[in-house]
Scaffold this active site. Structure first.
Site, PDB file in Angstrom:
ATOM      1  N   LYS A 211       0.842  -1.202   0.000  1.00  0.00           N
ATOM      2  CA  LYS A 211       0.000   0.000   0.000  1.00  0.00           C
ATOM      3  C   LYS A 211       0.877   1.253   0.000  1.00  0.00           C
ATOM      4  CE  LYS A 211      -3.623   2.274   2.646  1.00  0.00           C
ATOM      5  NZ  LYS A 211      -4.580   2.198   3.733  1.00  0.00           N
ATOM      6  N   GLU A 217      10.530  -4.460   4.703  1.00  0.00           N
ATOM      7  CA  GLU A 217      10.640  -5.862   4.295  1.00  0.00           C
ATOM      8  C   GLU A 217      10.335  -6.016   2.812  1.00  0.00           C
ATOM      9  OE1 GLU A 217       8.945  -4.689   6.810  1.00  0.00           O
ATOM     10  OE2 GLU A 217       9.231  -5.893   8.625  1.00  0.00           O
ATOM     11  N   GLY A 272      -4.824  -2.076   4.968  1.00  0.00           N
ATOM     12  CA  GLY A 272      -4.012  -3.215   4.526  1.00  0.00           C
ATOM     13  C   GLY A 272      -4.688  -4.556   4.794  1.00  0.00           C
ATOM     14  N   ARG A 273      -5.198  -4.729   6.011  1.00  0.00           N
ATOM     15  CA  ARG A 273      -5.779  -6.030   6.371  1.00  0.00           C
ATOM     16  C   ARG A 273      -7.169  -6.224   5.790  1.00  0.00           C
ATOM     17  NH1 ARG A 273      -4.797  -2.580  10.376  1.00  0.00           N
ATOM     18  NH2 ARG A 273      -6.477  -1.791  11.686  1.00  0.00           N
ATOM     19  N   GLU A 358      -4.788  -6.764  14.695  1.00  0.00           N
ATOM     20  CA  GLU A 358      -4.315  -5.435  14.312  1.00  0.00           C
ATOM     21  C   GLU A 358      -5.490  -4.449  14.394  1.00  0.00           C
ATOM     22  OE1 GLU A 358      -0.699  -4.580  11.499  1.00  0.00           O
ATOM     23  OE2 GLU A 358      -2.504  -4.406  10.280  1.00  0.00           O
ATOM     24  N   HIS A 389      -4.945 -33.393  17.657  1.00  0.00           N
ATOM     25  CA  HIS A 389      -3.834 -34.210  18.144  1.00  0.00           C
ATOM     26  C   HIS A 389      -2.710 -33.346  18.690  1.00  0.00           C
ATOM     27  CE1 HIS A 389      -5.540 -38.005  16.784  1.00  0.00           C
ATOM     28  NE2 HIS A 389      -6.110 -37.240  15.874  1.00  0.00           N
ATOM     29  N   LYS A 509       9.269  -0.404  14.185  1.00  0.00           N
ATOM     30  CA  LYS A 509       9.834  -0.056  12.872  1.00  0.00           C
ATOM     31  C   LYS A 509      10.877   1.047  13.028  1.00  0.00           C
ATOM     32  CE  LYS A 509       5.658  -0.847  10.088  1.00  0.00           C
ATOM     33  NZ  LYS A 509       4.645  -0.221   9.244  1.00  0.00           N
TER      34      LYS A 509
HETATM   35  O1  F6P Z   1       3.164  -2.865   9.771  1.00  0.00           O
HETATM   36  C1  F6P Z   1       1.821  -3.159   9.631  1.00  0.00           C
HETATM   37  C2  F6P Z   1       1.342  -2.801   8.264  1.00  0.00           C
HETATM   38  O2  F6P Z   1       1.237  -1.431   8.124  1.00  0.00           O
HETATM   39  C3  F6P Z   1       0.006  -3.489   7.988  1.00  0.00           C
HETATM   40  O3  F6P Z   1      -1.070  -2.809   8.475  1.00  0.00           O
HETATM   41  C4  F6P Z   1       0.053  -3.607   6.505  1.00  0.00           C
HETATM   42  O4  F6P Z   1      -0.864  -4.554   6.047  1.00  0.00           O
HETATM   43  C5  F6P Z   1       1.486  -4.014   6.298  1.00  0.00           C
HETATM   44  O5  F6P Z   1       2.208  -3.281   7.267  1.00  0.00           O
HETATM   45  C6  F6P Z   1       2.055  -3.785   4.941  1.00  0.00           C
HETATM   46  O6  F6P Z   1       2.004  -2.451   4.555  1.00  0.00           O
HETATM   47  P1  F6P Z   1       2.209  -2.046   3.058  1.00  0.00           P
HETATM   48  O7  F6P Z   1       1.131  -2.685   2.250  1.00  0.00           O
HETATM   49  O8  F6P Z   1       2.137  -0.552   3.028  1.00  0.00           O
HETATM   50  O9  F6P Z   1       3.563  -2.542   2.604  1.00  0.00           O
END
Ligand code: F6P
Length: 550
Positions: A211, A217, A272-273, A358, A389, A509
């Site tokens: 987003k 990452e 995002g979620r 979240e 199990h 972060k």
């Molecule tokens: O760190 C959490 C977050 O902001 C989530 O809410 C989001 O889904 C994810 O990181 C990834 O964010 P982006 O789509 O901006 O890379």
């Protein structure tokens, strides 16, 4: 008197009544509730929009349900639902709408945000996605050296990963099998290395899903992917054939070298979620095709309509949300187990963890005041029989109350001998065992030696929901996801929290960004962290052969 929407749960009249109700109901056993009402197992069910929901095995009486419904009314849930569907900026701390429902609203309808109807642009992106997916699926989309794509890799994290992975796994049965789908999320290089291990860059398409297009990452993995492709293809023009982006951030996408025509847009009003059914679902669309993808959106929409229009007493997400509040705030249950009896839903609990935790893991109200009660519980789970199990022991005989959501499908996608009958027998049996247990007397009658009786007794009275669906289709998956989205929403409204922000992920972060350069330089100035963090940094520096002074 305070307006409904400003009233804390604990200030509602129904809250006080629920406290009294809890005192009575907590003393009752589900066996009593069932024997006193032979129709309970039929009566306490709702069937709507293709979902059968049995809530009879919950520790509630009719009075409890009435009071919980009153709590929903007093909390202003009706107005809040309307506000969300109207596109109001209900994400207060980010001053944004939370309009994921627009992503599955049919063409021709209108939802206005900042003076503009957003539905046409939603469908415009969907059409572009369909066109692109068709090209990849048919082999028309060629890589830089002219080969069709055989591998599709989604790079993203959080909502830009969990939705795509979960949906791919859930709908794998419908996927085009000559295409390979992989997902890279972790900053741990192993994730990348293993994902590309046996792949040829010439046949690999990367979807960079973010987003913000700034997430550490994702961007680190995206740049590594770029190097991997360029190492073999040696020409920057190759990027246009091997990379597409999904983002709200056009400028950053351009900066990475992805052409605007290879970017699929979404908007700040999609959290995002909550983004699986935005362009973030591109990998899913490539996997199952645009028609089935649209069927999934129709499933989402059906559940949206159910949530919006059904009276609360027959409204599945509302009742499930209220039951969650009941256990969280009265029984003080800390967790909820989600237990799908469907192998294809193996990533569903992980997906729900972000969606629920979240969203509702908040300690202040929308007005910034400390909440005087517990908010979101911990969600966890695994596909059913595997869990039986391993951790079910604790659910049956441990000291903690773990309300369970069982999810079962009447029809198997892979009917094999007796497998499905046994699978369904297991899920029904688990709910029965949890609710009714086994008494001392029953254990004795079975001839269990006296010294083992305490170990072999099941106290029962452990609550569960049973969700039954026909079979796992794209539409059914859409309904299931929307169901949980609306459960989360219902609870957030009652707890008076902002279910759409996520400030709690920020601090880590920022600190990681501060620590990372401290691993790099030969000499560091004095470390300014606490003594534990300083020592950890020194230790890692030593392991890299750098000076551990500082
Ligand atoms: O760190 C959490 C977050 O902001 C989530 O809410 C989001 O889904 C994810 O990181 C990834 O964010 P982006 O789509 O901006 O890379």
């Amino acid at each position: 008197m305070k307006k409904k929407e400003n009233r804390l749960m604990s200030e509602c009249h129904s809250w006080k009544l629920l406290k009294e109700n809890y005192r009575k109901v907590s003393q009752l056993h589900l066996s009593q509730l069932f024997s006193g009402d032979p129709q309970r197992g039929k009566r306490m069910t709702i069937e709507d929009s293709g979902v059968y929901f049995d809530y009879s095995k919950h520790r509630v009486t009719d009075e409890t349900i009435q009071l919980l419904l009153q709590l929903a009314e007093e909390s202003g849930l009706h107005d809040s639902i309307d506000a969300m569907f109207r596109g109001e900026k209900i994400n207060i701390t980010e001053n944004r709408a939370a309009l994921h429902i627009a992503l599955r609203t049919p063409k021709g309808k209108s939802i206005v945000v900042d003076g503009k109807n957003v539905i046409p642009k939603v469908h415009n992106v969907l059409d572009r996605m369909a066109d692109f997916s068709n090209q990849v699926r048919s082999g028309q989309w060629r890589g830089y050296t002219g080969k069709p794509m055989r591998n599709v890799i989604n790079i993203g994290i959080g909502g830009s990963d969990l939705g795509p992975v979960m949906a791919y796994e859930a709908l794998r049965y419908y996927s085009q099998r000559n295409l390979n789908f992989r997902f890279i999320s972790n900053i741990d290089g192993t994730d990348f290395a293993e994902a590309i291990y046996d792949l040829d860059p010439e046949e690999t398409l990367f979807i960079i899903s973010s987003k913000s297009f700034t997430t550490q990452e994702t961007m680190t993995n995206a740049w590594t992917a770029r190097e991997w492709v360029l190492h073999q293809l040696k020409d920057k023009n190759a990027i246009a054939r091997h990379f597409v982006a999904i983002s709200t951030n056009v400028a950053k996408v351009k900066e990475f070298g992805i052409l605007p025509e290879n970017m699929f847009e979404f908007w700040d009003w999609v959290g995002g979620r909550y983004s699986l059914d935005s362009a973030i679902g591109l990998s899913t669309m490539i996997a199952i095709g645009s028609e089935k993808y649209r069927a999934m959106l129709d499933g989402f929409h059906q559940m949206d309509e159910h949530f919006l229009t059904t009276p609360f007493s027959r409204n599945i997400p509302v009742i499930m949300g209220l039951l969650g509040v009941w256990y969280n705030n009265f029984f003080e249950a800390q967790t909820v187990a989600v237990l799908p009896y469907e192998q294809y839903l193996k990533r569903f609990p992980a997906y729900l963890q972000q969606l629920t935790m979240e969203s509702n893991g908040k300690h202040v109200t929308i007005n910034g005041k400390e909440v005087p009660y517990q908010t979101g519980p911990i969600y966890w789970g695994e596909p059913g029989t595997n869990g039986q199990h391993s951790f079910y022991q604790l659910i049956h005989q441990g000291t903690k109350l773990v309300p369970c959501d069982f999810i079962a499908f009447m029809e198997s996608l892979n009917p094999l001998g007796h497998h499905h009958d046994l699978l369904i027998a297991n899920v029904f049996a688990q709910a029965e065992a949890l609710a009714f247990g086994k008494t001392q007397q029953e254990a004795r009658e079975e001839g269990i030696p006296e010294n083992l009786i305490p170990h072999r007794v099941f106290e029962g009275n452990r609550p569960s929901s049973m969700l039954i669906l026909d079979k796992l289709t794209p539409a059914v998956l859409g309904k299931l996801i929307a169901l949980y989205e609306h459960i989360v929403f219902t609870q957030g409204v009652i707890w008076k929290i902002d279910s759409f922000d996520q400030w709690g992920v920020e601090l880590g972060k920022v600190l990681a960004a501060r620590i990372a350069p401290e691993f790099d330089s030969k000499i560091i100035s004095t470390l300014q962290h606490d003594s534990s963090t300083n020592n950890l940094i020194r230790r890692y520096r030593r392991s890299k052969g750098l000076s551990s002074n500082g």
